[in-house]
Design an enzyme around this catalytic site. Sequence first.
Site, short mmCIF file in Angstrom:
data_model
loop_
_atom_site.label_atom_id
_atom_site.label_comp_id
_atom_site.label_asym_id
_atom_site.label_seq_id
_atom_site.Cartn_x
_atom_site.Cartn_y
_atom_site.Cartn_z
N GLY A 1 2.87 -10.93 -7.15
CA GLY A 1 3.83 -12.03 -7.07
C GLY A 1 3.22 -13.35 -7.51
N CYS B 1 -7.18 3.60 -9.20
CA CYS B 1 -7.13 4.72 -8.27
C CYS B 1 -8.56 5.11 -7.84
CB CYS B 1 -6.45 5.88 -8.98
SG CYS B 1 -6.04 7.22 -7.91
N THR C 1 6.92 -7.83 -9.36
CA THR C 1 7.52 -8.21 -8.08
C THR C 1 8.85 -8.96 -8.25
OG1 THR C 1 5.31 -8.24 -7.14
CG2 THR C 1 6.99 -9.45 -5.93
N ASN D 1 2.94 5.42 -16.92
CA ASN D 1 1.74 5.02 -16.18
C ASN D 1 1.15 6.27 -15.54
OD1 ASN D 1 0.50 4.02 -13.41
ND2 ASN D 1 0.53 2.23 -14.72
N LEU E 1 0.78 5.34 -4.09
CA LEU E 1 1.01 6.07 -5.34
C LEU E 1 2.00 7.23 -5.18
CD1 LEU E 1 -2.67 5.87 -6.58
CD2 LEU E 1 -0.74 4.62 -7.54
N LYS F 1 -4.98 -0.14 -17.96
CA LYS F 1 -4.57 -1.24 -17.08
C LYS F 1 -5.73 -1.64 -16.17
CE LYS F 1 -0.98 -2.61 -13.87
NZ LYS F 1 0.32 -2.20 -13.31
N ALA G 1 0.88 -1.17 0.00
CA ALA G 1 0.00 0.00 0.00
C ALA G 1 0.91 1.22 0.00
CB ALA G 1 -0.93 -0.01 1.20
N ILE G 2 1.65 1.36 -1.11
CA ILE G 2 2.60 2.47 -1.22
C ILE G 2 1.84 3.80 -1.25
CG2 ILE G 2 4.40 3.50 -2.70
CD1 ILE G 2 5.26 0.83 -1.43
N ASN H 1 -3.62 3.81 -15.04
CA ASN H 1 -3.90 3.01 -13.86
C ASN H 1 -5.29 3.42 -13.37
OD1 ASN H 1 -4.14 1.81 -11.40
ND2 ASN H 1 -2.38 2.83 -10.46
C1 FMN Z 1 5.24 -1.93 -4.78
C2 FMN Z 1 4.30 -1.91 -5.94
C3 FMN Z 1 3.90 -0.68 -6.50
C4 FMN Z 1 3.03 -0.64 -7.59
N1 FMN Z 1 2.67 0.57 -8.13
C5 FMN Z 1 1.87 0.60 -9.24
C6 FMN Z 1 1.55 1.86 -9.87
O1 FMN Z 1 2.02 2.94 -9.48
N2 FMN Z 1 0.71 1.82 -10.95
C7 FMN Z 1 0.21 0.64 -11.44
O2 FMN Z 1 -0.53 0.67 -12.43
N3 FMN Z 1 0.52 -0.55 -10.88
C8 FMN Z 1 1.34 -0.59 -9.80
N4 FMN Z 1 1.66 -1.81 -9.23
C9 FMN Z 1 1.11 -3.06 -9.81
C10 FMN Z 1 2.14 -3.76 -10.73
O3 FMN Z 1 2.49 -2.92 -11.82
C11 FMN Z 1 1.57 -5.10 -11.27
O4 FMN Z 1 0.35 -4.84 -11.95
C12 FMN Z 1 1.30 -6.10 -10.15
O5 FMN Z 1 2.29 -6.02 -9.15
C13 FMN Z 1 1.22 -7.55 -10.67
O6 FMN Z 1 2.43 -7.97 -11.27
P1 FMN Z 1 3.58 -8.78 -10.44
O7 FMN Z 1 2.87 -9.91 -9.73
O8 FMN Z 1 4.56 -9.25 -11.47
O9 FMN Z 1 4.18 -7.82 -9.46
C14 FMN Z 1 2.54 -1.86 -8.14
C15 FMN Z 1 2.94 -3.09 -7.58
C16 FMN Z 1 3.81 -3.13 -6.52
C17 FMN Z 1 4.24 -4.48 -5.97
#
Ligand code: FMN
Length: 311
Positions: free
Chosen positions: A219, A132, A268, A101, A75, A167, A72-73, A129
């Site tokens: 992940g 949001c 991830t 993005n 954004l 997305k 839960a960064i 994205n």
């Molecule tokens: C720490 C973190 C920050 C993320 N920030 C964004 C973001 O700013 N915008 C977005 O569209 N997706 C964001 N995501 C989602 C990833 O782009 C991706 O859709 C999601 O993690 C699934 O892929 P993965 O399992 O390979 O990580 C974030 C994911 C993580 C883990």
Amino acid sequence: MVTPDLSVRLGSLRLRNPVLTASGTFGYGLEFLPFLSLEEIGGIVVKGLSPKPRKGNPPERIVETPSGMLNAIGLQNVGVDAFLAEKLPELRRHDTAVVANVFGETIPEYVEVCAKLDAAEGIAAIELNVSCPNVEAGGMAFGADAASLARVTRACRDATRLPLWVKLSPNVTDIRETARAAEAEGADAVSLVNTYVGMVVDVERRRPVLANGCGGLSGPAIRPLAVWATWQVSRAVAIPVVGMGGIASGRDAVEFLLAGASAVQVGTASFVHPDASVRIAREIGSWLAGHGLASVREIVGTLRTGKEERR
Ligand SMILES: Cc1cc2nc3c(=O)[nH]c(=O)nc-3n(C[C@H](O)[C@H](O)[C@H](O)COP(=O)(O)O)c2cc1C
């Protein structure tokens, strides 16, 4: 053995290979330069950009889970102006596709960021994205229903000539509905999936571990869910699909390509190995070569299901 052609096309955009890094997991790309060459991947998707800089949520913002993580960064980002002034000029020196993005709390905020990116040099595509919260609609995510997703897509479509990817959020009843809405309003591609909403509880404190309460699960834990979503969406729309969710190897990426994705994103996995995306691109090439295939495009959407075989 012939080296397979890894290049793919997403509408007007050509990528040297089908592997991009996922938004929020690869900073602005520049942070990863000590670990890999951006020229070896198809492209990068930068951290979500908003009109103004954002600090994000207070800690705890990340917690490990079985085969994944919850974040839960909030954004956090430098804002679109600082990205254009400070990050993009440096990124432009590298021969890789830069996908921006974008998010906002209102439709005019999305439009503002898209218009600024449109006027810049060196952006290959915009990825919206839509996970949001929409402040004007009581905080429900834009991507949670087809009507609000349609409105934000149309507004951004009218604000830019750049390729527009939407997305999709997997936190919906039927992801095909939001995919179709994106396509109908002019999206050039859909990317999926964003994270799945979840919660981890600290049983001693009887509190959620994350300060925000809930977070987004990513992940390998989500990979089968994401492959399923990719398969469903790729059969529901005619525009290209970019698949992601738990990809950590070339074989994982091939699952998404067979299920209908024209390209994939690695998220991830880059936290575990910062150069995971490069290795995954190479492993896709090895898999194709091992199967006597000349081009990655030959396998896109060629999944055989039991149903088809029985026909
Ligand atoms: C720490 C973190 C920050 C993320 N920030 C964004 C973001 O700013 N915008 C977005 O569209 N997706 C964001 N995501 C989602 C990833 O782009 C991706 O859709 C999601 O993690 C699934 O892929 P993965 O399992 O390979 O990580 C974030 C994911 C993580 C883990």
